[in-house]
Design a protein around this motif. Structure first.
Motif, PDB file in Angstrom:
ATOM      1  N   ILE A 144       0.767  -1.197  -0.608  1.00 34.70           N
ATOM      2  CA  ILE A 144      -0.066   0.197  -0.174  1.00 34.70           C
ATOM      3  C   ILE A 144       0.461   1.333   0.046  1.00 34.70           C
ATOM      4  N   ASN A 145       1.588   1.628  -1.199  1.00 32.38           N
ATOM      5  CA  ASN A 145       2.458   2.420  -0.979  1.00 32.38           C
ATOM      6  C   ASN A 145       2.519   3.816  -2.126  1.00 32.38           C
ATOM      7  N   PRO A 147      -1.342   6.928  -2.856  1.00 31.57           N
ATOM      8  CA  PRO A 147      -2.332   6.879  -2.485  1.00 31.57           C
ATOM      9  C   PRO A 147      -3.453   6.320  -2.868  1.00 31.57           C
ATOM     10  N   TYR A 148      -3.258   6.149  -4.482  1.00 30.53           N
ATOM     11  CA  TYR A 148      -4.756   5.097  -4.879  1.00 30.53           C
ATOM     12  C   TYR A 148      -4.910   3.951  -4.537  1.00 30.53           C
ATOM     13  N   ALA A 149      -3.958   2.834  -4.013  1.00 28.09           N
ATOM     14  CA  ALA A 149      -3.603   2.242  -3.219  1.00 28.09           C
ATOM     15  C   ALA A 149      -4.523   2.353  -1.674  1.00 28.09           C
ATOM     16  N   GLN A 150      -4.598   2.434  -1.400  1.00 28.15           N
ATOM     17  CA  GLN A 150      -4.571   3.555  -0.044  1.00 28.15           C
ATOM     18  C   GLN A 150      -5.785   3.582   0.474  1.00 28.15           C
ATOM     19  N   GLN A 151      -6.354   4.935  -1.259  1.00 28.19           N
ATOM     20  CA  GLN A 151      -7.466   4.400  -1.369  1.00 28.19           C
ATOM     21  C   GLN A 151      -8.460   3.691  -1.890  1.00 28.19           C
ATOM     22  N   ALA A 152      -7.991   2.286  -2.381  1.00 27.85           N
ATOM     23  CA  ALA A 152      -8.581   1.094  -2.511  1.00 27.85           C
ATOM     24  C   ALA A 152      -8.864   0.581  -1.483  1.00 27.85           C
ATOM     25  N   LEU A 153      -7.770   0.616  -0.409  1.00 24.24           N
ATOM     26  CA  LEU A 153      -8.539  -0.102   0.687  1.00 24.24           C
ATOM     27  C   LEU A 153      -9.552   0.926   1.505  1.00 24.24           C
ATOM     28  N   ASN A 154      -9.029   2.121   1.790  1.00 25.36           N
ATOM     29  CA  ASN A 154     -10.465   2.731   2.855  1.00 25.36           C
ATOM     30  C   ASN A 154     -11.340   1.762   2.093  1.00 25.36           C
ATOM     31  N   TYR A 155     -11.549   2.820   0.547  1.00 30.83           N
ATOM     32  CA  TYR A 155     -13.119   1.844   0.941  1.00 30.83           C
ATOM     33  C   TYR A 155     -13.454   0.528   0.644  1.00 30.83           C
ATOM     34  N   ALA A 156     -12.633  -0.644   0.540  1.00 28.89           N
ATOM     35  CA  ALA A 156     -12.368  -1.995   0.974  1.00 28.89           C
ATOM     36  C   ALA A 156     -13.319  -1.890   2.841  1.00 28.89           C
ATOM     37  N   LYS A 157     -12.067  -1.541   3.419  1.00 28.16           N
ATOM     38  CA  LYS A 157     -12.979  -1.341   4.873  1.00 28.16           C
ATOM     39  C   LYS A 157     -13.939  -0.992   4.670  1.00 28.16           C
ATOM     40  N   VAL A 181      -2.376  -5.081  -9.849  1.00 31.28           N
ATOM     41  CA  VAL A 181      -3.051  -5.999  -9.485  1.00 31.28           C
ATOM     42  C   VAL A 181      -2.109  -8.006  -9.893  1.00 31.28           C
ATOM     43  N   GLY A 182      -2.280  -8.374  -8.886  1.00 34.96           N
ATOM     44  CA  GLY A 182      -1.356  -9.096  -9.358  1.00 34.96           C
ATOM     45  C   GLY A 182      -2.812 -10.774 -10.027  1.00 34.96           C
ATOM     46  N   ILE A 183      -3.111 -10.863 -11.235  1.00 37.26           N
ATOM     47  CA  ILE A 183      -3.851 -12.496 -11.597  1.00 37.26           C
ATOM     48  C   ILE A 183      -2.822 -13.354 -12.305  1.00 37.26           C
ATOM     49  N   SER A 184      -2.390 -14.047 -11.561  1.00 39.90           N
ATOM     50  CA  SER A 184      -2.110 -15.023 -12.365  1.00 39.90           C
ATOM     51  C   SER A 184      -2.726 -15.410 -13.763  1.00 39.90           C
ATOM     52  N   ASP A 185      -2.034 -16.764 -14.882  1.00 45.62           N
ATOM     53  CA  ASP A 185      -1.803 -16.732 -15.559  1.00 45.62           C
ATOM     54  C   ASP A 185      -3.609 -17.955 -15.831  1.00 45.62           C
ATOM     55  N   PRO A 186      -4.738 -17.511 -16.667  1.00 43.35           N
ATOM     56  CA  PRO A 186      -5.539 -18.408 -16.408  1.00 43.35           C
ATOM     57  C   PRO A 186      -5.810 -19.748 -17.219  1.00 43.35           C
ATOM     58  N   ALA A 238       7.116  -6.900  -1.604  1.00 44.97           N
ATOM     59  CA  ALA A 238       8.329  -6.517  -2.220  1.00 44.97           C
ATOM     60  C   ALA A 238       7.528  -4.820  -2.350  1.00 44.97           C
ATOM     61  N   GLY A 239       5.947  -4.904  -3.046  1.00 45.15           N
ATOM     62  CA  GLY A 239       5.317  -3.412  -3.085  1.00 45.15           C
ATOM     63  C   GLY A 239       5.730  -2.718  -4.289  1.00 45.15           C
ATOM     64  N   GLN A 240       6.059  -4.271  -5.538  1.00 49.89           N
ATOM     65  CA  GLN A 240       6.625  -4.238  -6.705  1.00 49.89           C
ATOM     66  C   GLN A 240       4.782  -4.491  -6.952  1.00 49.89           C
ATOM     67  N   ILE A 241       3.967  -5.064  -6.674  1.00 45.88           N
ATOM     68  CA  ILE A 241       2.159  -4.985  -7.455  1.00 45.88           C
ATOM     69  C   ILE A 241       1.536  -4.091  -6.038  1.00 45.88           C
ATOM     70  N   ASN A 242       0.550  -3.442  -6.046  1.00 45.07           N
ATOM     71  CA  ASN A 242      -0.788  -3.345  -4.815  1.00 45.07           C
ATOM     72  C   ASN A 242      -1.339  -4.534  -4.809  1.00 45.07           C
ATOM     73  N   PHE A 243      -1.763  -4.833  -5.148  1.00 46.66           N
ATOM     74  CA  PHE A 243      -2.814  -6.323  -4.641  1.00 46.66           C
ATOM     75  C   PHE A 243      -3.155  -7.048  -5.544  1.00 46.66           C
ATOM     76  N   LEU A 244      -3.010  -8.904  -4.959  1.00 48.94           N
ATOM     77  CA  LEU A 244      -3.146  -9.545  -5.163  1.00 48.94           C
ATOM     78  C   LEU A 244      -4.264 -10.335  -5.384  1.00 48.94           C
ATOM     79  N   PHE A 245      -5.027 -11.078  -6.478  1.00 45.76           N
ATOM     80  CA  PHE A 245      -5.950 -12.670  -6.132  1.00 45.76           C
ATOM     81  C   PHE A 245      -5.699 -13.371  -5.830  1.00 45.76           C
ATOM     82  N   ILE A 246      -6.532 -14.086  -4.917  1.00 50.43           N
ATOM     83  CA  ILE A 246      -5.422 -15.561  -4.060  1.00 50.43           C
ATOM     84  C   ILE A 246      -6.427 -16.011  -3.167  1.00 50.43           C
ATOM     85  N   TYR A 247      -6.397 -16.830  -3.218  1.00 52.06           N
ATOM     86  CA  TYR A 247      -7.112 -17.990  -1.825  1.00 52.06           C
ATOM     87  C   TYR A 247      -7.332 -17.293  -1.161  1.00 52.06           C
ATOM     88  N   LYS A 248      -7.974 -17.950  -0.540  1.00 54.76           N
ATOM     89  CA  LYS A 248      -7.349 -17.119   1.500  1.00 54.76           C
ATOM     90  C   LYS A 248      -6.741 -17.964   2.742  1.00 54.76           C
TER      91      LYS A 248
END
Length: 361
Positions: A144-145, A147-157, A181-186, A238-248
């Motif tokens: 969360i590095n 302003p937009y990542a922080q904004q997205a997280l605020n909306y999610a919370k 946003v990390g999305i693995s190869d479908p 490492a902060g190279q991406i902000n979010f990642l779709f992953i299993y819980k």
């Protein structure tokens, strides 16, 4: 002949015969008797059991390691470190290696990965769903590095706290291209196509436009990909991406923070099966529909030891409750999908009520 000489000879003969008779009859005979060793000889039995090789969807290597160790302790059968990877990629590898594949059991997170579509002639024609999971969106303090990542997280919370309209704002920022946003190869990892289906579900639920967030993610080039979600964890940390779709369960196992998505879009609630199934993603092999996220187990036809592999399946079904600590929902009874007759061990689990039939593979 001299009479005295004759008598002497006769006497000598009688003496010789008498001596021989004494030796034969009178002397004790030396008899050799077999010696019986009455001491107990201890025999060491060396196990000839073949090691059990687990191939598993990369998000579940921790769970597979746990199950393998427990099974080894219970049976004495050696279980090496599980091999992880994208479910589709692993299935193709099993099919291409054929008899040379060092595999006993295969645990994919997509039912189709256990079918002939991916396993080819090595599909056994059956697979069992034994736990349920859900899709989430992970992050770290480092990721969360901006302003937009922080904004997205605020909306999610805000949305998690009960303001459901904030989900629209969250996905709007997520797909804006202003965050990565990390999305693995479908085509190699089912988590990838499920991420795109979640974007469709979010568009349907919160924007009345199924492809709004899906198309914006593509046109704004907001997604970063890899062959499986596990490979995207390091860039997230490492902060190279902000979010990642992953299993819980994977987010929990890897110690990641995550956003709890609503059941309508997280593909983790079987009661929403009919809703999930209305959405699809086109893989290189054809369209795949949304469905509840289950982890499956099957025994490929080229398994190195069918008997021990089926023993592991039984052990897993009877001990799946232990996986709840990983954030998974054990299925009791587990669900069998099959297009062929199943082995006697699986039929026995059905008759005991530990499995229910879920349809064709």
């Amino acid at each position: 002949m001299n009479k005295g000489l004759v008598i002497g000879i006769v006497v000598l003969v009688i003496i010789v015969v008498g001596v021989l008779a004494y030796v034969e009859i009178g002397m004790p005979k030396h008899v050799t008797t077999p010696t019986t060793n009455t001491s107990t000889t201890s025999t060491t039995t060396t196990s000839t059991k073949t090691p059990l090789y687990i191939w598993v969807a990369d998000a579940y290597t921790a769970e597979a390691q746990f199950l393998g160790s427990s099974f080894q302790n219970a049976t004495g059968i050696t279980v090496p470190t599980p091999k992880g990877g994208g479910s589709f990629g692993l299935a193709r590898e099993i099919a291409s290696e054929g008899p040379n594949a060092q595999v006993s059991v295969f645990l994919p997170v997509a039912l189709s990965a256990a079918s002939p579509l991916y396993l080819g002639n090595y599909s056994s024609g059956w697979a069992i769903a034994f736990v349920a999971d859900q899709l989430t969106i992970a992050y770290t303090n480092t990721s969360i590095n901006n302003p937009y990542a922080q904004q997205a997280l605020n909306y999610a919370k805000e949305a998690e706290a009960g303001n459901t309209s904030a989900w629209y704002d969250f996905f709007q920022v997520l797909s804006s291209g202003k965050v990565k946003v990390g999305i693995s190869d479908p085509n190699t990892d089912p988590a990838g196509f499920r991420a795109w289906i979640t974007l469709e579900l979010a568009g349907y639920e919160y924007a009345n436009n199924t492809f709004l967030f899906y198309n914006e993610m593509l046109s704004n080039k907001g997604n970063v990909t890899a062959s499986n979600a596990a490979e995207l964890v390091s860039p997230l940390e490492a902060g190279q991406i902000n979010f990642l779709f992953i299993y819980k369960s994977a987010a929990i196992a890897k110690g990641l923070e995550y956003i709890q998505l609503p059941n309508q879009i997280n593909q983790g609630d079987p009661s929403y099966s009919s809703l999930y199934s209305k959405f699809e993603y086109n893989l290189s092999t054809g369209p795949v529909h949304g469905s509840p996220i289950y982890l499956f187990i099957t025994v490929p036809k080229n398994a190195n030891n069918q008997e021990e592999a089926l023993q592991f399946v039984t052990y897993l079904i009877e001990n799946s409750q232990s996986l709840s600590k990983f954030g998974l929902l054990p299925l009791s009874p587990a669900i069998l999908f099959n297009s062929t007759a199943v082995p006697p061990q699986i039929a026995s689990l059905l008759s005991q009520g530990k499995l229910v039939e879920g349809g064709t593979l």
